[in-house]
Write a protein that holds these residues in place. Structure first.
Motif, PDB file in Angstrom:
ATOM      1  N   GLN A  78     -32.740 -31.706   6.499  1.00 36.35           N
ATOM      2  CA  GLN A  78     -31.606 -32.505   6.056  1.00 36.35           C
ATOM      3  C   GLN A  78     -30.728 -31.612   5.198  1.00 36.35           C
ATOM      4  O   GLN A  78     -31.193 -31.035   4.213  1.00 36.35           O
ATOM      5  N   ILE A  79     -29.494 -31.513   5.574  1.00 35.98           N
ATOM      6  CA  ILE A  79     -28.529 -30.714   4.823  1.00 35.98           C
ATOM      7  C   ILE A  79     -27.476 -31.679   4.307  1.00 35.98           C
ATOM      8  O   ILE A  79     -26.868 -32.440   5.055  1.00 35.98           O
ATOM      9  N   SER A  80     -27.297 -31.677   2.981  1.00 33.66           N
ATOM     10  CA  SER A  80     -26.300 -32.576   2.402  1.00 33.66           C
ATOM     11  C   SER A  80     -25.545 -31.839   1.315  1.00 33.66           C
ATOM     12  O   SER A  80     -26.007 -30.839   0.771  1.00 33.66           O
ATOM     13  N   ARG A  81     -24.412 -32.372   1.030  1.00 32.68           N
ATOM     14  CA  ARG A  81     -23.568 -31.789  -0.017  1.00 32.68           C
ATOM     15  C   ARG A  81     -23.017 -32.936  -0.845  1.00 32.68           C
ATOM     16  O   ARG A  81     -22.446 -33.883  -0.310  1.00 32.68           O
ATOM     17  N   ASP A  82     -23.214 -32.847  -2.178  1.00 28.27           N
ATOM     18  CA  ASP A  82     -22.708 -33.871  -3.090  1.00 28.27           C
ATOM     19  C   ASP A  82     -21.770 -33.181  -4.082  1.00 28.27           C
ATOM     20  O   ASP A  82     -22.227 -32.515  -5.006  1.00 28.27           O
ATOM     21  N   PRO A  83     -20.460 -33.312  -3.906  1.00 32.62           N
ATOM     22  CA  PRO A  83     -19.523 -32.590  -4.770  1.00 32.62           C
ATOM     23  C   PRO A  83     -19.522 -33.088  -6.217  1.00 32.62           C
ATOM     24  O   PRO A  83     -19.072 -32.380  -7.110  1.00 32.62           O
TER      25      PRO A  83
ATOM     26  N   GLN B 201     -22.243 -33.842  -7.992  1.00 29.75           N
ATOM     27  CA  GLN B 201     -23.522 -33.578  -8.630  1.00 29.75           C
ATOM     28  C   GLN B 201     -23.345 -32.772  -9.925  1.00 29.75           C
ATOM     29  O   GLN B 201     -24.005 -33.041 -10.919  1.00 29.75           O
TER      30      GLN B 201
END
Length: 97
Positions: free
Chosen positions: A13-18, A20
């Motif tokens: 799973q690759i995710s990005r939370d700007p 964070q």
């Protein structure tokens, strides 16, 4: 009892939370202000001014220390002197003891 085997699989799973980073900054700021609020001396001072006649003004000053730290008596005397603009002689009529 029989074991028929297992299927190998991989789950990525690759995710990005700007936001964070902003959440981390907000958390650090909140923890820092909480720590500072625990070290602040909680003091309350009340001042009442009432006309006493002949153009004079009666000044009543009260104080309350919300924590049991030593030194509140001398600190309160310093506050009274600063409010009234100089040292104040103790009035024996005001003594409760």
């Amino acid at each position: 009892m029989r074991f028929d085997g297992a299927a190998e699989y991989a789950n990525y799973q690759i995710s990005r939370d700007p936001f964070q980073g902003w959440a981390l900054v907000a958390t650090v700021v909140m923890l820092a202000t909480l720590a500072m609020s625990l070290t602040i001396k909680r003091r309350r001072v009340w001042v009442r001014l009432t006309p006493a006649g002949d153009g004079a003004t009666r000044v009543e000053i009260a104080g309350l220390a919300r924590t049991d730290r030593a030194g509140w008596g001398t600190e309160f005397e310093d506050i009274v002197e600063e409010i009234l603009g100089g040292p104040v002689a103790a009035d024996p009529a005001d003594d409760l003891g």
